[in-house]
Write an enzyme that holds these catalytic residues in place. Sequence first.
Site, mmCIF file in Angstrom:
data_model
loop_
_atom_site.group_PDB
_atom_site.id
_atom_site.type_symbol
_atom_site.label_atom_id
_atom_site.label_comp_id
_atom_site.label_asym_id
_atom_site.label_seq_id
_atom_site.Cartn_x
_atom_site.Cartn_y
_atom_site.Cartn_z
ATOM 1 N N GLU A 231 0.757 -1.250 0.000
ATOM 2 C CA GLU A 231 0.000 0.000 0.000
ATOM 3 C C GLU A 231 0.790 1.306 0.000
ATOM 4 O O GLU A 231 0.690 2.114 0.937
ATOM 5 C CB GLU A 231 -1.003 -0.003 1.167
ATOM 6 C CG GLU A 231 -2.036 -1.094 1.011
ATOM 7 C CD GLU A 231 -3.209 -1.000 1.985
ATOM 8 O OE1 GLU A 231 -3.143 -0.218 2.941
ATOM 9 O OE2 GLU A 231 -4.203 -1.697 1.748
ATOM 10 N N GLU A 343 -5.399 -7.940 -0.879
ATOM 11 C CA GLU A 343 -6.211 -7.632 0.308
ATOM 12 C C GLU A 343 -7.621 -7.303 -0.119
ATOM 13 O O GLU A 343 -7.837 -6.445 -0.989
ATOM 14 C CB GLU A 343 -5.661 -6.425 1.092
ATOM 15 C CG GLU A 343 -4.492 -6.730 1.981
ATOM 16 C CD GLU A 343 -4.130 -5.548 2.889
ATOM 17 O OE1 GLU A 343 -5.007 -4.722 3.194
ATOM 18 O OE2 GLU A 343 -2.952 -5.471 3.279
#
Length: 413
Positions: A231, A343
């Site tokens: 991320e 995710e």
Amino acid sequence: MKSIYALTALAIWICSARGQSQVWQQCGGTGFSGSTTCVPGSYCSEINDYYSQCVPGTDPNAPSQSSASSAPPSQPTGTSPPAASGPLKFYGVNIAGFDFGCNTDGNCQASAAWPPLLKYYGHDGEGQMDHFVKDDGFNAFRLPVGWQFLTNDVLGGPIDDANLQEYDDLVQACINSGAAGCIIDIHNYARWNGEIIGQGGPTNEQFAATWGAIAAKYANNSKILFGVMNEPHDVPDINAWADSVQAAVTAIRNAGATSQLILLPGNNWTSAETFVSNGSADALNKVTNPDGTKTGLIFDVHKYLDSDNSGTHADCVTNNIANAWQPLATWLRANGRQALNTETGGGNTDSCAQFLCEQIAFQEQNSDVFLGYFGWAAGNFDPSYVLGEAPTQSGSTWTDTSLVSACLAPNKH
Ligand SMILES: *[C@@H]1O[C@H](CO)[C@@H](O)[C@H](O)[C@H]1NC(C)=O
Ligand SMILES: *[C@@H]1O[C@H](CO)[C@@H](O)[C@H](O)[C@H]1NC(C)=O
Ligand SMILES: *[C@@H]1O[C@H](CO)[C@@H](O)[C@H](O)[C@H]1NC(C)=O
């Protein structure tokens, strides 16, 4: 996993509201309000109740025309192949713990990592993975770890052997579970203690050195995937970030890990929704192996299903298909690339069961470009955590959370 996202307007993927839809655009489905007519040479094909798209060719279900009027429409040139349906390559779960203490500004402390293994006084991540494989049909796990843990808090330092040995215990437990894929995920948001890699923070060489050392250790294990970074967000220069990713890829390949998959992360929390629109796709599409090919270089994308995309709410409001997965599939197909959703997840609620099952079904209907998904998260999270996926054990029996049972477990959906 991050804790905060900027508030988000619900993005609506606008198909041409007027006239005809272009090839590969949406042309129907629940809630769709654009044009249901496709440009000549294509027809509107129903993928499922919530998604139809224009595909090249002639509608096989259309009433047959008289031979006099049926010159076959010419195939549009320069279009990509149609979607292919089938099982995904990876059905996975995140086994969290070594990343504990990592904040979204890349601040982690080695001492805050909590190995999800009984021998280190964590939860039984090994037992969880064995159960997920044996009882649920999962075949992959993502194993987040803080960069600081790997070097024992020394920026630019070598890998700390004792810490790597602990992390390797989890990697070996993954391999021994029978899984086909184990992702090594450096969970640092493109940063080290607040500073961005290659853009004021650690140098690309420091980042590449860490990856080179990890890759050398796992170079001969075909089950390992290298998750370059979890991320990245608010990275000012996406092209400079692509250079940092390139440095990691080159180091991994040059360390002898020539054939395993490497996961390339874009900006904005690896959002699947803005991967193309925010410029990550174009920048990362230039990253290559040392031999100039792009073999084994897979884009890493995340997506949650709650109201602000944050993965912090129990309820889900979207299946992300129209705003994220379909446009991404179209881009991947047109560019001959693939992505892995490392995710996703939601609360143990009816709304998440519905929307996540829809998202997964769509990924399976586009398994030529989507390699799989990983639920967030089991490991050291309790089932009471809003996105908890850790099963509970009683004697030799493991019981899954309701979302794992309803959607994520491939044996069950
Ligand atoms: C990040 O992605 C979300 C959707 O996942 C979007 O709503 C938001 O606008 C994006 N932010 C930026 C800065 O691109
Ligand atoms: C990987 O395999 C090659 C060839 O079999 C061998 O030379 C090399 O030492 C191995 N590397 C590791 C880290 O085991
Ligand atoms: C991507 O998002 C950033 C904000 O994080 C913004 O400054 C930038 O202009 C966006 N780039 C593109 C190509 O949309």
